[in-house]
Design a protein around this motif. Structure first.
Motif, PDB file in Angstrom:
ATOM      1  N   PHE A   1       0.801  -0.952   0.215  1.00 17.34           N
ATOM      2  CA  PHE A   1      -0.303   0.236   0.074  1.00 17.34           C
ATOM      3  C   PHE A   1       0.553   1.523  -0.516  1.00 17.34           C
ATOM      4  N   ARG A   2       2.008   0.771   0.648  1.00 23.20           N
ATOM      5  CA  ARG A   2       3.105   2.140   1.019  1.00 23.20           C
ATOM      6  C   ARG A   2       3.205   2.590  -0.729  1.00 23.20           C
ATOM      7  N   ALA A   3       4.134   0.993  -1.378  1.00 21.26           N
ATOM      8  CA  ALA A   3       4.183   1.893  -2.242  1.00 21.26           C
ATOM      9  C   ALA A   3       3.480   2.667  -3.320  1.00 21.26           C
ATOM     10  N   LEU A   4       1.742   1.545  -3.304  1.00 21.92           N
ATOM     11  CA  LEU A   4       1.146   2.571  -4.395  1.00 21.92           C
ATOM     12  C   LEU A   4       0.989   3.775  -4.537  1.00 21.92           C
ATOM     13  N   ARG A   5       1.227   4.593  -3.387  1.00 30.09           N
ATOM     14  CA  ARG A   5       1.043   5.761  -2.842  1.00 30.09           C
ATOM     15  C   ARG A   5       2.502   6.482  -2.849  1.00 30.09           C
ATOM     16  N   HIS A   6       3.113   5.916  -3.043  1.00 36.05           N
ATOM     17  CA  HIS A   6       4.318   6.345  -3.373  1.00 36.05           C
ATOM     18  C   HIS A   6       4.755   6.967  -5.258  1.00 36.05           C
ATOM     19  N   LEU A   7       4.187   5.321  -5.846  1.00 37.49           N
ATOM     20  CA  LEU A   7       3.734   5.938  -7.016  1.00 37.49           C
ATOM     21  C   LEU A   7       2.823   6.420  -7.638  1.00 37.49           C
ATOM     22  N   ARG A   8       1.766   6.750  -6.796  1.00 36.94           N
ATOM     23  CA  ARG A   8       0.837   7.551  -6.639  1.00 36.94           C
ATOM     24  C   ARG A   8       1.322   8.897  -6.754  1.00 36.94           C
ATOM     25  N   ASP A   9       2.796   9.321  -5.747  1.00 37.24           N
ATOM     26  CA  ASP A   9       3.163  10.591  -5.679  1.00 37.24           C
ATOM     27  C   ASP A   9       4.011  11.106  -7.133  1.00 37.24           C
ATOM     28  N   ARG A  10       4.516   9.727  -7.082  1.00 41.64           N
ATOM     29  CA  ARG A  10       5.615   9.809  -8.354  1.00 41.64           C
ATOM     30  C   ARG A  10       4.664  10.593  -9.403  1.00 41.64           C
ATOM     31  N   LEU A  11       3.557  10.061  -9.706  1.00 35.79           N
ATOM     32  CA  LEU A  11       2.620   9.929 -10.727  1.00 35.79           C
ATOM     33  C   LEU A  11       2.724  11.667 -10.899  1.00 35.79           C
ATOM     34  N   ARG A  12       1.876  11.958  -9.621  1.00 36.83           N
ATOM     35  CA  ARG A  12       1.558  13.066  -9.426  1.00 36.83           C
ATOM     36  C   ARG A  12       2.530  13.938 -10.100  1.00 36.83           C
ATOM     37  N   GLU A  13       4.117  14.202 -10.147  1.00 34.94           N
ATOM     38  CA  GLU A  13       4.586  15.025 -10.193  1.00 34.94           C
ATOM     39  C   GLU A  13       5.083  14.549 -11.537  1.00 34.94           C
ATOM     40  N   GLU A  14       5.547  13.546 -12.030  1.00 35.70           N
ATOM     41  CA  GLU A  14       6.337  12.828 -13.237  1.00 35.70           C
ATOM     42  C   GLU A  14       5.395  13.434 -14.534  1.00 35.70           C
ATOM     43  N   VAL A  15       3.929  13.314 -13.844  1.00 32.81           N
ATOM     44  CA  VAL A  15       2.735  12.812 -15.473  1.00 32.81           C
ATOM     45  C   VAL A  15       2.366  13.936 -14.818  1.00 32.81           C
ATOM     46  N   GLY A  16       1.857  14.688 -13.959  1.00 35.58           N
ATOM     47  CA  GLY A  16       0.418  15.492 -13.661  1.00 35.58           C
ATOM     48  C   GLY A  16      -0.402  14.886 -15.067  1.00 35.58           C
ATOM     49  N   ASP A  17      -1.438  16.190 -15.361  1.00 35.49           N
ATOM     50  CA  ASP A  17      -2.246  15.859 -15.584  1.00 35.49           C
ATOM     51  C   ASP A  17      -3.616  15.181 -15.508  1.00 35.49           C
ATOM     52  N   ALA A  18      -4.039  14.623 -14.536  1.00 38.74           N
ATOM     53  CA  ALA A  18      -5.088  14.165 -13.888  1.00 38.74           C
ATOM     54  C   ALA A  18      -4.764  14.690 -12.412  1.00 38.74           C
ATOM     55  N   ASN A  19      -6.452  14.596 -11.495  1.00 38.56           N
ATOM     56  CA  ASN A  19      -5.707  14.933 -10.202  1.00 38.56           C
ATOM     57  C   ASN A  19      -4.905  14.106  -9.142  1.00 38.56           C
ATOM     58  N   TRP A  20      -5.095  12.544  -9.463  1.00 40.93           N
ATOM     59  CA  TRP A  20      -4.715  11.322  -9.091  1.00 40.93           C
ATOM     60  C   TRP A  20      -5.044  11.411  -7.485  1.00 40.93           C
ATOM     61  N   ASP A  21      -5.840  11.833  -7.144  1.00 46.83           N
ATOM     62  CA  ASP A  21      -6.414  11.562  -5.643  1.00 46.83           C
ATOM     63  C   ASP A  21      -6.986  10.846  -5.175  1.00 46.83           C
ATOM     64  N   GLN A  22      -7.613   9.751  -5.639  1.00 42.73           N
ATOM     65  CA  GLN A  22      -7.927   8.254  -5.865  1.00 42.73           C
ATOM     66  C   GLN A  22      -6.620   7.066  -5.296  1.00 42.73           C
ATOM     67  N   LEU A  23      -6.773   6.007  -4.615  1.00 41.51           N
ATOM     68  CA  LEU A  23      -5.687   5.526  -4.116  1.00 41.51           C
ATOM     69  C   LEU A  23      -6.765   4.316  -3.370  1.00 41.51           C
ATOM     70  N   SER A  24      -7.512   3.247  -4.593  1.00 32.06           N
ATOM     71  CA  SER A  24      -8.557   2.399  -4.614  1.00 32.06           C
ATOM     72  C   SER A  24      -7.317   0.732  -3.896  1.00 32.06           C
ATOM     73  N   MET A  25      -7.293   0.742  -2.723  1.00 25.43           N
ATOM     74  CA  MET A  25      -7.380  -0.307  -2.013  1.00 25.43           C
ATOM     75  C   MET A  25      -7.055  -0.546  -0.114  1.00 25.43           C
ATOM     76  N   GLY A  26      -7.727  -2.011  -0.628  1.00 23.54           N
ATOM     77  CA  GLY A  26      -7.279  -2.280   0.375  1.00 23.54           C
ATOM     78  C   GLY A  26      -9.465  -3.712   0.583  1.00 23.54           C
ATOM     79  N   MET A  27      -9.284  -4.502   1.364  1.00 24.45           N
ATOM     80  CA  MET A  27      -9.849  -5.518   1.595  1.00 24.45           C
ATOM     81  C   MET A  27     -10.171  -6.255   2.407  1.00 24.45           C
ATOM     82  N   THR A  28     -10.913  -6.528   2.900  1.00 19.76           N
ATOM     83  CA  THR A  28     -11.809  -7.113   4.475  1.00 19.76           C
ATOM     84  C   THR A  28     -10.451  -7.537   5.100  1.00 19.76           C
TER      85      THR A  28
END
Length: 245
Positions: free
Chosen positions: A191-218
């Motif tokens: 989960f931490r790695a997905l968040r870090h990847l999201r932050d990286r994409l927000r910085e390097e790619v942009g052009d989207a809000n990148w706000d949502q992280l769908s992760m975690g189940m029962t």
């Protein structure tokens, strides 16, 4: 096969209250607001009666894996404040059916799938004269398990740039499915790695809000929330064990 076993409404009410309490506790542990987290009740294999009960108990977001099952439920139970999420693997030949039918498609796992959705959208836009758009999440296989769908973290930046060029898709963030483990702490790094990847994409790619992280189940949603999940997909903890047919 949809589970048609007797429904214990009281138990479902207790389960929902318990899940919401755990969401609040997990959020507060890391200084977040519980309202920041969307609870998607995973209703796959469950009859429409389960959905109606959960809706009457305050659930508004429901997740489905199979396109046909989801569409049948939508046709039978359609309300303005009821939202459906496609969380299962999406085949390109189902793009026509899913586009516009879901609040969000969580499982865009390749450029191929995204382009299929874009082609459908172009036809719909031409037919209606309106600019139709579909919210999506990019599915990333953080754990590298062969059994899991999704682009690799290394592939994600290049694929994300290409998908962001598709005018009818609205990229809102990322999704992942963590491995099944005995101790939820074992998947915290996923989960931490997905968040870090999201932050990286927000910085390097942009052009989207990148706000949502769908992760975690029962089994692991409290840990996912502590690591930044904005959407958790919970089925068993709400509706009980799936009945195997």
């Amino acid at each position: 096969m949809i589970n048609q076993s007797p429904i214990n409404q009281e138990l479902i009410a207790e389960n929902i209250a318990h899940v919401r309490a755990r969401i609040a506790e997990s959020a507060q542990r890391v200084g977040r607001l519980p309202q920041e987290i969307t609870l998607v009740a995973v209703s796959k294999t469950k009859s429409l009666d389960y959905v109606k009960i959960a809706y009457n108990l305050g659930i508004r977001d429901f997740g489905e894996n199979r396109v046909q099952e989801a569409l049948e439920k939508q046709a039978a139970f359609c309300l303005p404040d009821l939202y459906w999420h496609m969380i299962g693997h999406l085949q390109t030949n189902k793009a026509q059916k899913v586009f516009g039918a879901f609040r969000c498609i969580h499982s865009v796992d390749s450029l191929h799938v995204a382009e299929a959705l874009q082609r459908v959208a172009e036809k719909k836009s031409q037919a209606s004269g309106e600019d139709v758009r579909q919210p999506v999440l990019l599915q990333v296989n953080i754990s590298g398990e062969a059994s899991k769908e999704g682009m690799t973290p290394d592939e994600a930046p290049a694929i994300a740039r290409q998908i962001l060029s598709l005018s009818h898709l609205e990229v809102q963030g990322l999704m992942t499915v963590a491995p099944l483990v005995d101790d939820p702490e074992q998947v915290r790094p996923v989960f931490r790695a997905l968040r870090h990847l999201r932050d990286r994409l927000r910085e390097e790619v942009g052009d989207a809000n990148w706000d949502q992280l769908s992760m975690g189940m029962t089994d692991d949603y409290p840990v996912a929330i502590e690591e930044g999940a904005t959407i958790v997909r919970v089925g068993r903890a709400i509706f009980g064990e799936r009945v195997k047919k």
